[in-house]
Structures are given as structure tokens and as C-alpha cells.
Design a protein around this motif. Structure first.
Motif, mmCIF file in Angstrom:
data_model
loop_
_atom_site.group_PDB
_atom_site.id
_atom_site.type_symbol
_atom_site.label_atom_id
_atom_site.label_comp_id
_atom_site.label_asym_id
_atom_site.label_seq_id
_atom_site.Cartn_x
_atom_site.Cartn_y
_atom_site.Cartn_z
ATOM 1 N N ARG A 199 48.333 38.639 42.357
ATOM 2 C CA ARG A 199 47.145 39.241 41.713
ATOM 3 C C ARG A 199 46.283 38.158 41.080
ATOM 4 N NH1 ARG A 199 50.889 43.440 40.485
ATOM 5 N NH2 ARG A 199 51.451 42.442 38.505
ATOM 6 N N TRP A 200 46.944 37.165 40.473
ATOM 7 C CA TRP A 200 46.196 36.037 39.899
ATOM 8 C C TRP A 200 45.423 35.316 40.993
ATOM 9 C CZ3 TRP A 200 46.817 30.836 41.138
ATOM 10 C CH2 TRP A 200 46.124 29.929 40.334
ATOM 11 N N SER A 254 36.617 34.450 41.517
ATOM 12 C CA SER A 254 35.943 33.670 40.479
ATOM 13 C C SER A 254 35.529 32.296 41.012
ATOM 14 C CB SER A 254 36.857 33.497 39.259
ATOM 15 O OG SER A 254 37.159 34.746 38.667
ATOM 16 N N ASP A 281 42.326 37.433 42.061
ATOM 17 C CA ASP A 281 41.297 37.442 41.018
ATOM 18 C C ASP A 281 40.607 36.084 40.915
ATOM 19 O OD1 ASP A 281 41.948 40.058 40.468
ATOM 20 O OD2 ASP A 281 43.187 39.601 38.718
#
Length: 391
Positions: free
Chosen positions: A126-127, A134, A130
Motif C-alpha cells: 500500500r505504501w 506522489s 501511494d
């Protein structure tokens, strides 16, 4: 997201012949159409068709020479490095790094975070998702231009499935399918390798002329070797080639290893093993980085332990030298940052125990931390997948 990426991938699918021509431009040097035809061994008209196809799909562009000498202006064909980008991830027992990289292997943006061995793999994934968005936003690149993902894991990876199999230092990742999980968010190729293989590829990318037969030895939380043979990554039958961390040492050690055996190289010479030994001596050492800090501060016991770890590593590498006959051994990983003490121990034993002919041209060097070989290798494998090259 997935459907958009899938439709984009189908729309941008040059022929195999066109992609083969594209390989000649991967060094970043523009060339004329005539030169490209010559290098590919085809007629100029054939090369022209393939170049036009690559231009149509956005992979290359034509640059008109700035100096005009009369007559028809000449032009050269050049790769468009940011026409596609890839994600390169290095995930270990205590860290995760992520970079957005162009087709020439240049890092456009990067980030990192700390992770724990007991973390669920989904948390790290998930990191990654995400942060990938970014990073793309930070350099104004559409997420749809991300064409592949390369991931290095500190675990034995079954090459046919890309899944960690009984990973000693990352047990929560056992049989976790990183590619399948990421395909929920990105319908693009995902390459999963053990991190030391990625590092070997990265070192080979950084010094291609001297590393056609290379061993990359990583010593950190775990210990392993990545093998470049004849300029290609060697994985072995299942993908576990180079797993030297669980080779038993000859000297009398009965230390239990997390693999279930005793006296393994990793149980004696890894960062956590040295930290444990230093704690028994009353030092405040809980991590591999703590060991490095003690060595750098001049702690005699820490220096002696690291030097012996180098000798132990050298014992196993000497056998590798006799078997494989590399031209270069690069020592990397967190513990290598302890300076010359580790490298000196490796050299001491390898040069003493290997046959003279095997070491006649053998260089044993420390990895340059600024190279970030794991990310560079992950990016190279992802770019290869985008450009349809198999390693």
C-alpha cells in the motif's frame, strides 16, 4: 485505473522488429536513419518503417541538427527517455526504497521508509502504491506513463512464480504474490527478484565493461550473492543460485540459524549476529547500523568481529571463485559501510585460498553506496520488460 492502463498498453505495442531496433538507442546516443539501418543489418527502407512505428508510439523522436550547412537538413533519431517510466523498489527486512526511473535508468524522484520484519506485506505494498502516485505527481508525469515495476525482496524468490519461498528473515512474506496484489492497481508488468540479484544487475549496469563475470556479495541482515555470468544474470533452476548465507563454515561454530541448521555463515557473520555478539560484550548494539557505528567510532571489539566476519565471508567466496572464476567481486550491504575492515577480511582469505590463476585478474571492491545498486538493478529489469528484453 487498471482498465486505463490495459488499454494504453494495447495501443502502445510496436512490433518486435521495431523494438529490436530500439535497443540500439538505449545508450542515449542519437543516430541517423542510415546508421540505424547499418547497425541492424537491414535496408534503409525497412529501418525507416520501424523508426516511423516507434515515432508513432512515442518511443523515439527525430532531432534536426542545429548546424545547417546547406541542402536538406540532416536529422538523427533519439530515444525519448520519459516516454515511459518505471517504478523500482528495494524492500528489505528494515527498509523500503522506491524510485521513479526513466528509460535511460535515470532516477527522476525517490523516497524511502522504515519497515519491520513482522509487517504484513500488504502494508508495504500500500505504501508503494501511494508513494508511486506522489512521485509521479512530483515530476509532473501521468500515472498512466508508468509502464512496469521492478521489486527486489530480501528473500529467496521462486523465479517461475515471483513468490518468496520460506524466507528466513521475512517470514510474513512467505508465498506472497506481489505481482498479483499490484495488478489490482496497475495492469502492467511486475518483475520480482531477490534483492541481491537486483544489486548484481545494478553493479553490472554501473560498470558494464569490467563486470561481465561478476559476484555481488551482500552482507546485512541476510547474506547472499548475485551472479552475473557472460553479462547475464544467473538464477539457477528455481532462482536460488547464490544463496550462500546458509553454507556451513569450516571453523567450529554451533550457532543456531533461523533456517533450522547450525553454523551457517549468516548465523555467524550477518549484521544481527555481530550485534548479538557485541551485546554479550556489553555494547549497545541492536541493529546492523549500530555495529557499523561502533566500528566507525574505533571500538576494537567491533572492528575485530567485523574483520572475522569478512574472513568467514571470504571462506565461502573462495569456493565461489574456484567454481565460477569471476573477474570482479563487489561487496555491499549495510555491513559493508563499516569500511575497510570487512573488505580486508574477505581479501585475506580469498586471495590466500584461491588458485593463483583464478585471482590473477580478480578485483575485490566495495560497492559505492551512491550507486544505489538495488534500485538501479530493479529499474533495469523493469525497463527490459517494457522494451521486451529477457534477463
Amino acid at each position: 485505473m487498471a482498465s486505463d492502463m490495459a488499454s494504453r498498453g494495447k495501443a502502445h505495442a510496436p512490433s518486435t522488429a521495431a523494438m529490436e531496433l530500439l535497443q540500439t538507442l538505449r545508450d542515449g546516443n542519437p543516430r541517423t536513419r542510415a546508421r540505424l539501418a547499418e547497425l541492424c543489418g537491414v535496408a534503409r527502407s525497412t529501418a525507416g518503417i520501424r523508426i516511423d512505428e516507434l515515432i508513432k508510439h512515442g518511443y523515439v523522436e527525430e532531432e534536426v541538427d542545429a548546424i545547417y550547412t546547406g541542402g536538406r537538413p540532416s536529422s538523427r533519431v533519439a530515444l525519448r527517455p520519459r516516454s515511459r517510466v518505471v517504478l523500482a523498489a528495494d524492500i528489505g527486512a528494515s527498509h523500503a526504497r522506491l524510485a521513479l526511473v526513466d528509460l535511460l535508468g535515470r532516477v527522476l524522484a525517490e523516497t524511502s521508509t522504515g519497515v519491520q520484519i513482522d509487517d504484513e506485506p500488504e502494508k508495504t505494498m500500500r505504501w508503494l502504491v501511494d508513494e508511486s502516485r506522489s512521485l509521479a505527481a512530483s515530476v509532473q508525469i501521468p500515472v498512466a506513463d508508468i509502464a512496469a515495476i521492478g521489486i527486489g525482496l530480501a528473500a529467496p524468490i521462486e523465479h517461475s512464480t515471483g513468490r518468496p519461498i520460506n524466507p528466513p528473515i521475512m517470514p510474513r512474506w512467505a508465498d506472497f504474490d506481489s505481482a498479483a496484489w499490484l495488478h489490482k492497481h496497475y495492469d502492467i508488468p511486475v518483475v520480482v527478484e531477490k534483492d541481491v540479484n537486483m544489486m548484481a544487475v545494478g553493479e553490472h549496469q554501473a560498470r558494464p565493461k569490467e563486470s561481465g563475470n561478476l559476484l555481488f556479495a551482500k552482507i546485512a541482515t541476510g547474506i547472499g550473492v548475485g551472479i552475473i555470468s557472460g553479462d547475464r544474470l544467473h538464477r539457477g533452476e528455481q532462482g536460488i543460485a547464490g544463496d550462500i548465507g546458509h553454507v556451513p563454515l569450516r571453523r567450529d561454530v554451533d550457532v543456531p540459524c533461523h533456517c533450522g541448521n547450525r553454523g551457517c555463515l549468516e548465523a555467524v557473520a550477518s549484521g544481527p549476529a555481530l550485534a548479538a555478539a557485541l551485546r554479550e560484550l556489553g555494547r549497545d548494539a541492536n541493529t546492523t547500523s549500530d555495529v557499523v557505528d561502533l566500528v566507525r567510532s574505533g571500538d576494537i571489539e567491533a572492528i575485530q568481529l567485523v574483520r572475522q566476519a569478512g574472513r568467514d565471508m571470504g571462506e565461502v567466496l573462495a569456493t565461489c571463485v574456484s567454481l565460477f572464476n569471476p573477474s570482479l567481486i563487489v561487496v555491499g550491504g549495510t555491513l559493508s559501510r563499516a569500511g575497510d575492515h570487512l573488505l580486508a577480511g574477505v581479501r585475506e582469505v580469498v586471495y590466500a585460498r584461491s588458485m593463483p590463476l583464478a585471482t590473477q585478474r580478480l578485483e575485490i571492491a566495495q560497492s559505492d553506496p551512491s550507486t544505489n545498486s538495488a534500485v538501479l538493478g530493479a529499474a533495469a529489469m523493469a525497463v527490459d520488460r517494457v522494451l521486451a528484453i529477457k534477463r
